[in-house]
Design an enzyme around this catalytic site. Structure first.
Site, PDB file in Angstrom:
ATOM      1  N   ASP A  92      -0.061   5.205   1.086  1.00  8.70           N
ATOM      2  CA  ASP A  92      -0.494   5.927   2.097  1.00  8.70           C
ATOM      3  C   ASP A  92      -0.515   5.363   3.339  1.00  8.70           C
ATOM      4  OD1 ASP A  92      -1.838   8.781   0.574  1.00  8.70           O
ATOM      5  OD2 ASP A  92      -2.116   6.823  -0.735  1.00  8.70           O
TER       6      ASP A  92
ATOM      7  N   ASP B   3       0.899  -0.982  -0.021  1.00  6.06           N
ATOM      8  CA  ASP B   3      -0.175  -0.100  -0.056  1.00  6.06           C
ATOM      9  C   ASP B   3       1.031   1.135   0.057  1.00  6.06           C
ATOM     10  OD1 ASP B   3      -2.441   1.595   0.525  1.00  6.06           O
ATOM     11  OD2 ASP B   3      -1.644   1.872   2.431  1.00  6.06           O
TER      12      ASP B   3
ATOM     13  N   ASP C 263      -1.470  -0.721   5.971  1.00  4.96           N
ATOM     14  CA  ASP C 263      -1.837   0.057   7.190  1.00  4.96           C
ATOM     15  C   ASP C 263      -3.492  -0.115   7.655  1.00  4.96           C
ATOM     16  OD1 ASP C 263      -2.419   3.354   6.832  1.00  4.96           O
ATOM     17  OD2 ASP C 263      -2.545   1.875   5.293  1.00  4.96           O
TER      18      ASP C 263
END
Length: 231
Positions: A9, A7, A169
């Site tokens: 961001d 991922d 996250d």
């Protein structure tokens, strides 16, 4: 080939500062001033543009879905203009990527950021060429947590989608990996780090320096028989 898919961001980079600035530019246009707060609202920022607009409008007591829709393109334009002012890569992130590549793993990025913005940011950070594949929110007709973007990223990175791993996250990343039937590693150093353990990923990552040693335990070593990937 086995692949490690990241991922963007909140995983490879903390992009919250520039995202919050873009949202606040919209709120200033609306006459509300700077509604969202750096640091405090970092977790909101990493949930995307629409979430920032929604959260901010609720905060000032003027939520309206049509306002969110009308200002979302404005937010994207504002973000593109100042996409790398406050953004920074997490420590040892790129060192881990290079170690994985040297070991024989393919690497790619699967993000819910629009592909054009993701590509622009990676170019500005000087790391676009480090990744064999990039799939964004609008690359396919669906986005995470649908497993299709993750599987497509693994394919574009030259790998077998059944032998990939997603580093993320959020619950979105956890659910994406689960839907694809592959392991997830969730980082604990992002804005929502304290919540990651409750999602029960296959592993938690406290420092990118540890990722290259963790990957073989979850998906096996490059070139190993597929059955050796996971028990």
């Amino acid at each position: 080939m086995r692949t490690v898919i990241f991922d963007l961001d909140g995983t490879l980079a903390d992009t919250s500062g520039d995202l919050l600035e873009a949202a606040n530019a919209c709120f200033r246009m609306m006459g509300h001033g700077d509604v969202l707060v750096h640091g405090t609202d970092a977790g909101v920022a990493l949930r995307g543009g629409r979430m920032m607009l929604t959260h901010g409008l609720h905060r000032v007591g003027q939520f309206d879905a049509d306002t969110v829709d009308s200002y979302y393109p404005v937010l994207l334009d504002a973000y593109a203009e100042k996409i790398d002012v406050h953004t920074f890569l997490y420590p040892s992130a790129m060192e881990a990527v290079e170690r994985l590549k040297s070991a024989g793993y393919g690497v790619g990025i699967c993000t819910n950021k629009p592909e054009g913005h993701a590509d622009l940011l990676l170019q500005r950070l000087g790391i676009r060429d480090a990744f064999a594949a990039l799939v964004g929110a609008d690359t396919l007709p669906v986005r995470k947590p649908d497993p299709a973007p993750l599987r497509e990223t693994a394919k574009r990175a030259g790998g077998d989608p059944d032998l990939c791993l997603l580093v993320g996250d959020s619950d979105t990343d956890r659910n994406t990996a689960r839907a694809a039937g592959v392991p997830s590693v969730l980082v604990t150093f992002g804005p929502s780090g304290e919540d990651m353990a409750a999602l029960e990923p296959e592993a938690l990552l406290h420092d990118f320096a540890h990722l290259p040693d963790l990957v073989p335990e979850l998906i096996g070593h490059p070139g190993a028989p597929a059955k050796a990937a996971r028990a």
